[in-house]
Design a protein around this motif. Structure first.
Motif, short mmCIF file in Angstrom:
data_model
loop_
_atom_site.label_atom_id
_atom_site.label_comp_id
_atom_site.label_asym_id
_atom_site.label_seq_id
_atom_site.Cartn_x
_atom_site.Cartn_y
_atom_site.Cartn_z
N THR A 34 3.33 -28.65 -32.30
CA THR A 34 2.63 -28.06 -30.87
C THR A 34 2.38 -29.54 -30.27
OG1 THR A 34 1.71 -26.44 -31.96
CG2 THR A 34 0.41 -27.53 -30.06
N ILE A 35 2.89 -29.23 -28.76
CA ILE A 35 2.49 -30.49 -28.01
C ILE A 35 1.38 -29.91 -26.88
CG2 ILE A 35 3.27 -31.96 -26.19
CD1 ILE A 35 6.23 -31.32 -27.40
N LEU A 36 0.48 -30.95 -27.17
CA LEU A 36 -0.87 -30.68 -26.14
C LEU A 36 -0.56 -31.89 -24.90
CD1 LEU A 36 -3.71 -30.89 -28.77
CD2 LEU A 36 -2.60 -28.72 -27.62
N CYS A 37 -0.78 -31.28 -23.68
CA CYS A 37 -0.78 -32.33 -22.52
C CYS A 37 -2.02 -32.12 -21.67
CB CYS A 37 0.54 -31.38 -21.75
SG CYS A 37 1.96 -31.58 -22.49
N VAL A 38 -2.47 -33.55 -21.10
CA VAL A 38 -3.68 -33.55 -20.37
C VAL A 38 -3.40 -33.06 -18.98
CG1 VAL A 38 -4.48 -35.34 -21.93
CG2 VAL A 38 -3.30 -35.85 -19.69
N SER A 39 -2.17 -32.83 -18.51
CA SER A 39 -2.19 -32.39 -16.88
C SER A 39 -0.96 -31.51 -17.02
CB SER A 39 -1.91 -33.71 -16.18
OG SER A 39 -0.54 -34.11 -16.59
N PRO A 40 -0.93 -30.63 -15.73
CA PRO A 40 0.12 -29.79 -15.66
C PRO A 40 1.45 -30.24 -15.52
CG PRO A 40 -1.71 -29.20 -14.08
CD PRO A 40 -1.94 -30.60 -14.86
N ASP A 41 1.52 -31.64 -15.03
CA ASP A 41 2.94 -32.24 -14.78
C ASP A 41 3.63 -32.40 -16.22
OD1 ASP A 41 0.85 -34.12 -15.06
OD2 ASP A 41 1.78 -35.36 -13.34
N LEU A 42 2.59 -33.01 -17.03
CA LEU A 42 3.23 -33.32 -18.38
C LEU A 42 3.58 -32.03 -19.16
CD1 LEU A 42 0.72 -36.09 -19.49
CD2 LEU A 42 2.75 -36.33 -18.67
N LEU A 43 2.92 -31.19 -19.00
CA LEU A 43 3.10 -29.82 -19.53
C LEU A 43 4.55 -29.54 -19.01
CD1 LEU A 43 0.98 -26.79 -20.51
CD2 LEU A 43 2.95 -26.23 -19.05
N ALA A 98 10.40 -28.57 -20.17
CA ALA A 98 11.85 -29.02 -19.66
C ALA A 98 12.48 -29.73 -20.75
CB ALA A 98 11.76 -29.63 -18.53
N ALA A 99 12.07 -30.45 -21.56
CA ALA A 99 12.39 -31.29 -22.66
C ALA A 99 13.05 -30.14 -24.06
CB ALA A 99 11.82 -32.20 -23.32
N GLY A 100 12.29 -28.93 -23.92
CA GLY A 100 12.98 -28.19 -24.88
C GLY A 100 11.85 -27.79 -25.77
N LEU A 121 14.03 -43.27 -17.92
CA LEU A 121 14.98 -42.70 -19.07
C LEU A 121 14.70 -42.87 -20.55
CD1 LEU A 121 18.43 -43.88 -17.25
CD2 LEU A 121 17.50 -41.67 -17.41
N ILE A 122 14.02 -44.04 -20.83
CA ILE A 122 13.64 -44.17 -22.04
C ILE A 122 12.46 -43.07 -22.42
CG2 ILE A 122 12.26 -45.47 -23.85
CD1 ILE A 122 13.72 -47.90 -22.27
N GLY A 123 11.53 -42.88 -21.43
CA GLY A 123 10.40 -41.87 -21.45
C GLY A 123 11.04 -40.53 -21.85
N ARG A 124 11.97 -40.11 -21.02
CA ARG A 124 12.60 -38.93 -21.22
C ARG A 124 13.31 -38.73 -22.60
NH1 ARG A 124 13.54 -39.07 -15.69
NH2 ARG A 124 15.73 -39.91 -15.92
N ALA A 125 13.91 -39.72 -23.26
CA ALA A 125 14.50 -39.77 -24.56
C ALA A 125 13.40 -39.51 -25.48
CB ALA A 125 15.46 -40.95 -24.67
N LEU A 126 12.43 -40.41 -25.48
CA LEU A 126 11.39 -40.06 -26.51
C LEU A 126 10.59 -38.67 -26.40
CD1 LEU A 126 9.30 -43.72 -25.99
CD2 LEU A 126 11.11 -42.90 -27.80
N LEU A 127 10.49 -38.16 -25.05
CA LEU A 127 10.01 -36.82 -25.19
C LEU A 127 11.01 -35.62 -25.87
CD1 LEU A 127 7.54 -34.96 -24.17
CD2 LEU A 127 8.90 -35.04 -21.91
N ARG A 128 12.25 -36.05 -25.51
CA ARG A 128 13.22 -34.96 -26.26
C ARG A 128 13.02 -35.09 -27.94
NH1 ARG A 128 16.57 -36.43 -21.96
NH2 ARG A 128 17.52 -38.05 -23.35
#
Length: 373
Positions: free
Chosen positions: A136-145, A150-152, A121-128
């Motif tokens: 720009t957000i760069l992601c090293v894997s498809p799941d992170l992307l 999803a976080a907007g 939950l903390i991780g999702r809050a930080l991502l938001r």
């Protein structure tokens, strides 16, 4: 700086005269190596790069995090960067809080948030927080992307994470960020290869993320009854799990050797029949990129961005499935299977991203030269 780099900087186009504040977490392994790689490439391209002095641990601490935010604000006022590049979820969120609306912010996400429900939950809050602020957000894997979208987040892209290139013979010592592992003077000379034995190499930090218990489980299955012939598994790397791994190897008499830190990764790859990764999660594993470039057969768990790196060149098995891993290793006893896999690795290696691809992406996103729309 070379003449070419100076000319590039003098053009005052994307990257020319660009000042960057680089924010990294306290980290080792692939993340640290990638940040070191970025720093070297950007400076070689003529950019002015200031490394932040903040120390960002993996776990939150209110007082420490508040000091980090204040330090980042002071550094931004002092250096007046055109862009800030933060690596990792916590570094990205703290940079977003420290620099609201002040210049361009790029964040690279390197790892999934694993753990308890509260941690996630903390991780999702930080991502938001990052999604609202980062350009720009760069992601090293498809799941992170997918998580970032999803976080907007408005501008999300795959990060280019190549294995740094080893210098050619005669060009000096290997680059310390080139995926090589430093070797101690006490490192033993490896015994001669045995044509009747399958030599398996694992390049991994001795840490939970690398799934080394699964490697040992598979080793036990492979040696039960010796029906399939001899096998030797060598693990090159160091980390906090050395003691429990050593204890289990000794107690169960497993055919596994812990080689410790190594600087001779190319030689280890050349001597291996098969490269194995049992990681629980990966971004774009540099070790597997090096295995592809060495033309080695690969068996790996289908974790994170591994499939994105290996394509069809590796035999992928489920995460944590020791029986499937052992069966895949057993299959590669057949020289014909290994030969086909080695050819597939060489073909895939030609498609991997290069240092130039990484430098181009970094300069473009930091300068905002290719913004969507």
């Amino acid at each position: 700086m070379t003449a070419t780099d100076g000319a590039a900087a003098g053009k005052r186009g994307p990257g020319g005269d660009l000042a960057v504040l680089l924010v990294r977490p306290l980290a080792t392994g692939g993340l640290a190596a990638h940040v070191d790689h970025e720093l070297r490439l950007l400076r070689a391209a003529g950019l002015t790069v200031h490394e932040s002095t903040v120390q960002i641990p993996a776990r939150p601490h209110p007082a420490t995090d508040l000091r980090t935010v204040r330090t980042l604000r002071r550094e931004a006022r002092a250096h007046r960067p055109d862009a800030v590049h933060a690596h990792g979820l916590r570094a990205g969120a703290l940079a977003a809080l420290a620099l609201p609306g002040r210049g361009r912010l790029v964040v690279t996400l390197h790892n999934r948030t694993l753990g308890s429900r509260g941690v996630r939950l903390i991780g999702r809050a930080l991502l938001r927080i990052i999604a609202r602020r980062a350009d720009t957000i760069l992601c090293v894997s498809p799941d992170l992307l997918e998580d970032a979208r999803a976080a907007g987040a408005a501008d999300v892209r795959y990060a280019v994470v190549p294995a740094p290139e080893h210098p050619a013979a005669g060009e000096g010592d290997p680059d310390p960020v080139a995926g090589a592992l430093p070797v101690s003077e006490e490192t033993p000379v490896l015994p001669e290869a045995d044509p009747a034995r399958l030599d398996v190499l694992v390049l991994a930090r001795l840490a939970p993320q690398k799934g080394l218990d699964t490697v040992l489980d598979a080793a036990a299955l492979l040696t039960s009854g010796r029906a399939g012939g001899a096998v030797r598994i060598r693990i090159a790397g160091e980390g906090p799990l050395r003691a429990p791994l050593e204890s289990r190897i000794r107690q169960e008499r497993l055919p596994v050797e812990l080689l410790g830190h190594r600087s001779d990764v190319p030689a280890l790859l050349a001597a291996a029949d098969l490269v194995v990764s049992a990681a629980v999660w990966e971004g774009q594993p540099v070790a597997l990129q090096e295995a592809l470039r060495a033309g080695r057969a690969i068996v790996a768990t289908d974790a994170g961005g591994t499939r994105w790196v290996t394509g069809d060149a590796a035999q992928l098995v489920p995460v944590g499935d020791a029986a499937a891993l052992a069966a895949a290793v057993q299959r590669h006893r057949d020289p014909r299977v290994r030969h086909a896999a080695e050819q597939a690795s060489r073909l895939r290696a030609a498609q991997l991203p290069t240092e130039q691809d990484l430098k181009r992406q970094l300069v473009d996103v930091l300068a905002g030269a290719d913004r969507p729309g």
